[in-house]
Structures are given as C-alpha cells and as structure tokens.
Design a protein around this motif. Structure first.
Motif, PDB file in Angstrom:
ATOM      1  N   ALA A 272       0.811  -1.222   0.000  1.00  0.00           N
ATOM      2  CA  ALA A 272       0.000   0.000   0.000  1.00  0.00           C
ATOM      3  C   ALA A 272       0.839   1.263   0.000  1.00  0.00           C
ATOM      4  N   ALA A 273       2.157   1.143   0.138  1.00  0.00           N
ATOM      5  CA  ALA A 273       3.028   2.316   0.239  1.00  0.00           C
ATOM      6  C   ALA A 273       3.414   2.833  -1.143  1.00  0.00           C
ATOM      7  N   THR A 274       3.660   4.139  -1.218  1.00  0.00           N
ATOM      8  CA  THR A 274       4.217   4.710  -2.444  1.00  0.00           C
ATOM      9  C   THR A 274       5.563   4.062  -2.719  1.00  0.00           C
ATOM     10  N   ASN A 275       5.775   3.654  -3.946  1.00  0.00           N
ATOM     11  CA  ASN A 275       6.948   2.877  -4.319  1.00  0.00           C
ATOM     12  C   ASN A 275       8.123   3.798  -4.650  1.00  0.00           C
ATOM     13  N   THR A 276       8.899   4.143  -3.628  1.00  0.00           N
ATOM     14  CA  THR A 276      10.045   5.022  -3.853  1.00  0.00           C
ATOM     15  C   THR A 276      11.239   4.288  -4.460  1.00  0.00           C
ATOM     16  N   TRP A 277      11.172   2.974  -4.541  1.00  0.00           N
ATOM     17  CA  TRP A 277      12.277   2.209  -5.133  1.00  0.00           C
ATOM     18  C   TRP A 277      12.184   2.155  -6.655  1.00  0.00           C
ATOM     19  N   SER A 278      11.044   2.516  -7.206  1.00  0.00           N
ATOM     20  CA  SER A 278      10.903   2.498  -8.657  1.00  0.00           C
ATOM     21  C   SER A 278      11.777   3.571  -9.301  1.00  0.00           C
ATOM     22  N   GLU A 279      12.368   3.240 -10.449  1.00  0.00           N
ATOM     23  CA  GLU A 279      13.137   4.237 -11.193  1.00  0.00           C
ATOM     24  C   GLU A 279      12.235   5.336 -11.746  1.00  0.00           C
ATOM     25  N   ARG A 280      10.928   5.116 -11.692  1.00  0.00           N
ATOM     26  CA  ARG A 280       9.979   6.105 -12.198  1.00  0.00           C
ATOM     27  C   ARG A 280       9.383   6.957 -11.075  1.00  0.00           C
ATOM     28  N   PHE A 281       9.896   6.791  -9.873  1.00  0.00           N
ATOM     29  CA  PHE A 281       9.449   7.636  -8.774  1.00  0.00           C
ATOM     30  C   PHE A 281      10.189   8.970  -8.851  1.00  0.00           C
ATOM     31  N   LEU A 282       9.445  10.036  -9.103  1.00  0.00           N
ATOM     32  CA  LEU A 282      10.046  11.364  -9.267  1.00  0.00           C
ATOM     33  C   LEU A 282       9.207  12.403  -8.525  1.00  0.00           C
ATOM     34  N   TYR A 283       8.882  12.115  -7.284  1.00  0.00           N
ATOM     35  CA  TYR A 283       7.921  12.961  -6.591  1.00  0.00           C
ATOM     36  C   TYR A 283       8.568  13.750  -5.461  1.00  0.00           C
ATOM     37  N   LYS A 284       8.305  15.055  -5.446  1.00  0.00           N
ATOM     38  CA  LYS A 284       8.653  15.930  -4.322  1.00  0.00           C
ATOM     39  C   LYS A 284      10.139  15.949  -3.989  1.00  0.00           C
ATOM     40  N   LEU A 285      10.972  15.953  -4.989  1.00  0.00           N
ATOM     41  CA  LEU A 285      12.389  16.293  -4.842  1.00  0.00           C
ATOM     42  C   LEU A 285      13.221  15.304  -4.021  1.00  0.00           C
ATOM     43  N   TYR A 286      12.774  14.073  -3.923  1.00  0.00           N
ATOM     44  CA  TYR A 286      13.646  13.065  -3.328  1.00  0.00           C
ATOM     45  C   TYR A 286      13.450  11.754  -4.078  1.00  0.00           C
ATOM     46  N   ALA A 287      14.326  10.813  -3.849  1.00  0.00           N
ATOM     47  CA  ALA A 287      14.304   9.569  -4.619  1.00  0.00           C
ATOM     48  C   ALA A 287      14.431   8.383  -3.672  1.00  0.00           C
ATOM     49  N   SER A 288      14.621   7.219  -4.254  1.00  0.00           N
ATOM     50  CA  SER A 288      14.707   6.009  -3.440  1.00  0.00           C
ATOM     51  C   SER A 288      15.984   6.023  -2.600  1.00  0.00           C
ATOM     52  N   PRO A 289      15.944   5.360  -1.437  1.00  0.00           N
ATOM     53  CA  PRO A 289      17.168   5.222  -0.650  1.00  0.00           C
ATOM     54  C   PRO A 289      18.090   4.197  -1.307  1.00  0.00           C
ATOM     55  N   THR A 290      19.290   4.133  -0.835  1.00  0.00           N
ATOM     56  CA  THR A 290      20.225   3.116  -1.298  1.00  0.00           C
ATOM     57  C   THR A 290      20.213   1.959  -0.308  1.00  0.00           C
ATOM     58  N   PRO A 291      20.689   0.793  -0.714  1.00  0.00           N
ATOM     59  CA  PRO A 291      20.745  -0.322   0.241  1.00  0.00           C
ATOM     60  C   PRO A 291      21.529   0.010   1.505  1.00  0.00           C
ATOM     61  N   ILE A 292      22.679   0.693   1.344  1.00  0.00           N
ATOM     62  CA  ILE A 292      23.447   1.036   2.542  1.00  0.00           C
ATOM     63  C   ILE A 292      22.685   2.069   3.374  1.00  0.00           C
ATOM     64  N   GLY A 293      21.832   2.849   2.730  1.00  0.00           N
ATOM     65  CA  GLY A 293      21.002   3.793   3.466  1.00  0.00           C
ATOM     66  C   GLY A 293      20.018   3.088   4.372  1.00  0.00           C
ATOM     67  N   VAL A 294      19.457   1.988   3.888  1.00  0.00           N
ATOM     68  CA  VAL A 294      18.537   1.211   4.718  1.00  0.00           C
ATOM     69  C   VAL A 294      19.272   0.631   5.921  1.00  0.00           C
ATOM     70  N   ILE A 295      20.498   0.178   5.699  1.00  0.00           N
ATOM     71  CA  ILE A 295      21.304  -0.343   6.802  1.00  0.00           C
ATOM     72  C   ILE A 295      21.570   0.761   7.825  1.00  0.00           C
ATOM     73  N   GLY A 296      21.871   1.960   7.331  1.00  0.00           N
ATOM     74  CA  GLY A 296      22.111   3.082   8.238  1.00  0.00           C
ATOM     75  C   GLY A 296      20.885   3.413   9.062  1.00  0.00           C
ATOM     76  N   GLU A 297      19.709   3.400   8.424  1.00  0.00           N
ATOM     77  CA  GLU A 297      18.465   3.668   9.142  1.00  0.00           C
ATOM     78  C   GLU A 297      18.218   2.594  10.203  1.00  0.00           C
ATOM     79  N   ALA A 298      18.465   1.343   9.835  1.00  0.00           N
ATOM     80  CA  ALA A 298      18.290   0.251  10.792  1.00  0.00           C
ATOM     81  C   ALA A 298      19.274   0.383  11.958  1.00  0.00           C
ATOM     82  N   LEU A 299      20.489   0.832  11.659  1.00  0.00           N
ATOM     83  CA  LEU A 299      21.493   0.986  12.703  1.00  0.00           C
ATOM     84  C   LEU A 299      21.085   2.059  13.710  1.00  0.00           C
TER      85      LEU A 299
END
Length: 442
Positions: free
Chosen positions: A68-95
């Motif tokens: 149900a979430a907006t799919n920010t991982w899609s290469e076609r996500f171009l909404y509101k001046l930000y893009a998908s996180p990177t895999p290492i970014g997810v690790i950083g958030e989890a940390l």
C-alpha cells in the motif's frame, strides 16, 4: 543473561525474516511494470485488544504495508524532490533504530556526537566555510531554516531572548527572501514571532534567481521606513525551477548593511557542495549559515538535514541555549559539548550516522558522479522537450533551461499560439493527474 539472549534470539529471527521480506519487496518494486502509486484497497488497521499477531502473523501486515506504500524504489518515482534510498542507506536507518541513542547529550550518544561533528565539519569544508564552522542535524530543512532564523534574530536583537518583543521598543525586524523561496522561511517567520507582513518577497529574474539589485533597494527602503532588516535567505536550488540565487551579489548587500546571510540548500545544496564547477563555480563560503538535506539528492533515507554554521555552534548556544543544569553538564577536554542546548528541542536522533555510513561505503567520488549524472540527465531531458516535434494535439514547451536537476515544462494543447498561457498549466495538471491515477509510467 538468559533473558538477554532470548531478546537477541528474537531479534535474529525477526531480522532473518525481514531480510527476505524486504529484499523481495525491493525486487518487485524495481520491476518496470510495478506501480509507483498503488491503489489502496480496504485495509484492516485496527490494533488488537487482546493478544497480538506475534512473529507468526506480523509479516502479512508488513507485506500489506509495503503493497500500500508509495513505491520510492521504482526508477519512475520522481515525486517531491527526493528519490529512493540506497541499500546502505537502509542499513544506516536500521542501525540508528538499533542503537536508539539520544543525541542531545554527549554521554547519551558519544559515537553519534563524534560522527555528527565529523560529518558537519566535512560538509562545512566542502561549502568553503572556515575552520570555525560546525553543523548539526535536524529533522528536515524547514527545522534547519527555522533555527538559522532564530539564531540570527536573537543575535541581532539579544533582548528578545529574555524580554520578548515587549523589550523591543517599537523596533520592527524585517527579513528578505526570494519570491521563489520555499514556504518554510515564512513558516519560520511566524514561529519566530516576526509576522508575515515583515517578510519581504524579493523579485527574481527570468531564470528564477533573486534579483540582488532589487534586494538592495528593498533593504534600503525598509530602513528608510523605520524597519530593522537583519536576515536574508538565499536559495541554492529553488523548489520549482531549481534556480541558484547569486550568492556573491547577495553577500555584498548583506555585508554593506550588516545582515545575516542564510542559504537554503535543502534541495540543491548537494550540487553546490559536490559539483560547484558544473554550476559555474558556485560558492557558498560567504554565507553565515547553510541548510542541506542529504535525504534528497544523496540517497540517504528520510530524514537527514544539516544546518551548517560559519562560526560554529557557539552562536546557537548563545541565542537558544538555557544551560539546564539537570541535563547539560558541559564538555571537558576529552568530550564534545552537549549539542542539544544549541537547539529549540531536546530529544534528537543521531541521523548523521546514516550519512556517515553511506559516505564511508561509497566515498566522496560516488556522490560527485551521482550528482553530475543526475544533472546530465536533466539537461538531456530538457533537450528532448525542446526538440520534440509538435503534433495535432499540441506541443511541449520548456519553461527555463535547467540550472540543476529540475526540468520544468508544459504541454501546450492545440496549435502553437492558439491557446492562452493559463491553459498550459491546466493541461499539464491534467496530464499529471492522469499519470498518477495510472500509478506507473510506460
């Protein structure tokens, strides 16, 4: 010890399952046919009154949320001046979640404090600030901008900190910002008690950049009318056109009239830091403060915003700090000062860890390449819009040559020149609405 091992075992089990669920979600989300904006069906969002779902059933809920979430991982996500996180970014958030440290007091998050100090100083170095500079993280650019304004206000009018506006003796503080600036500046003026009537909107040129000559005239006019100008907000990457205000010209006005110069680089700041040469040698070093959001162009997960201060954190502590002795005990030669007293809040996440981890993982050159590639894509896309042939339905019209990664254009319906300009925006809005209703781009 047995209890603690049980907690670790539970975490291990959950993370094992999460690894599979999350990677499956990203894999599906990267499919070209995946919806960017999903169609949300009826969901059961109630909280159980008795026993919970437990590990056996919670992953169905997680999959439901992902679907149900907006799919920010899609290469076609171009909404509101930000893009998908990177895999290492997810690790950083989890940390950051794993540590659950509070970055307001050094002893509550010593490693977070050290990393925040290191990253802030490195960003300030890239901005061309002196060695005295430092930076703090905030939950978004609006909060960074607000703190810059509050510090500048209390520095110029120190009596405000204790006596409030009753101690101002009729003085009218005035701030200046571009007509294309983000609304957070006006919000900050409201929060600071300045009032919207004391926010002067400075016109821009055809490219969307603040007109420094008009700024000078407006500052002089405000002084002649009995106002007390003290703050100018310039923008590095405006929200709509992605324009970069002429910092050196604006800085000259600020120096001549003793004004605080803040640069809101919430969006375009990374370009100014890592790709200044591609922007014609854009320099930030004369600013008093600077906002940058790594969670936008740099792929760091929301939220991660830095406020950089040219003269370090001392002006922030002087302007905002209360020195509450029950919490802030001061630094020693061996540790950093408690930075929470330099902010308007208390509890704060050590979000600098996310940027630091990504920076260590990728290296500086990665960010330069990432940002330069994004700018090239924008310029190529602008060329496509300009060169696209007209059809019986209409034609595409470029609003302005991109200064950053933002490309603004209209779809002009009908034959060229036969439709009034206001209809261009209406037609483009219909195209956008249609696109979002479909949920994906072919």
């Amino acid at each position: 010890l047995a209890v603690e091992c049980k907690v670790a075992d539970e975490l291990e089990e959950l993370l094992r399952e999460a690894s599979q669920v999350f990677s499956d979600y990203v894999r599906c989300s990267r499919d070209p046919q995946a919806l960017v904006i999903p169609r949300i069906e009826k969901l059961d969002l109630t909280m159980p009154e008795e026993d919970g779902m437990g590990a056996a059933g919670i992953w169905d809920d997680v999959r439901t949320i992902c679907g149900a979430a907006t799919n920010t991982w899609s290469e076609r996500f171009l909404y509101k001046l930000y893009a998908s996180p990177t895999p290492i970014g997810v690790i950083g958030e989890a940390l950051v979640g794993l540590l659950n440290n509070n970055a307001h007091v050094f002893q509550a998050s010593p490693i977070g404090a050290l990393i925040e100090d290191k990253v802030g100083r490195r960003l300030a170095e890239l901005a061309g600030f002196p060695d005295t500079a430092a930076g703090l993280t905030f939950p978004g650019g609006s909060y960074s901008n607000m703190h810059a304004l509050m510090v500048a206000r209390n520095r110029r009018f120190p009596e405000l900190k204790r006596g409030g506006f009753a101690a101002m003796s009729g003085v009218r503080p005035v701030i200046f910002t571009s007509a294309h600036a983000h609304y957070s500046i006006e919000k900050a003026a409201v929060a600071a008690g300045l009032g919207l009537d004391n926010v002067v909107s400075v016109p821009t040129d055809m490219a969307g950049r603040m007109d420094s000559r008009t700024l000078r005239l407006l500052v002089e006019q405000a002084i002649a009318e009995g106002g007390a100008p003290f703050f100018v907000n310039a923008t590095a990457g405006t929200t709509v056109l992605g324009a970069f205000d002429p910092i050196d010209e604006i800085a000259d006005v600020c120096v001549d009239h003793g004004l605080w110069l803040h640069v809101d680089g919430s969006w375009g700041g990374p370009l100014a830091l890592f790709c200044a040469d591609e922007l014609g040698g854009y320099h930030l070093g004369r600013a008093d403060s600077f906002t940058v959001n790594p969670h936008k162009l740099m792929g760091v997960p929301l939220q991660c915003s830095f406020l950089l201060m040219r003269n370090g954190l001392a002006p922030m502590r002087d302007a905002l700090g209360l020195g509450a002795s029950y919490l802030f005990h001061g630094g020693s030669p061996d540790v950093l000062d408690d930075v929470g007293d330099a902010t308007m809040g208390c509890g704060r996440r050590p979000d600098a860890i996310k940027l630091w981890l990504a920076w260590r993982y990728h290296g500086t050159q990665h960010f330069r390449h990432r940002l330069a590639a994004a700018r090239r894509l924008a310029l190529d896309f602008a060329d496509m819009v300009s060169s696209r042939p007209a059809t019986a339905l209409g034609h595409w019209r470029l609003a302005a040559t991109p200064q950053s990664t933002c490309v603004c254009f209209w779809f002009v319906p009908g034959q060229a020149g036969t439709q009034p300009a206001p209809s261009w925006g209406n037609a483009t809005r219909l195209v956008c609405t249609r696109l979002n209703s479909l949920g994906h781009v072919l």
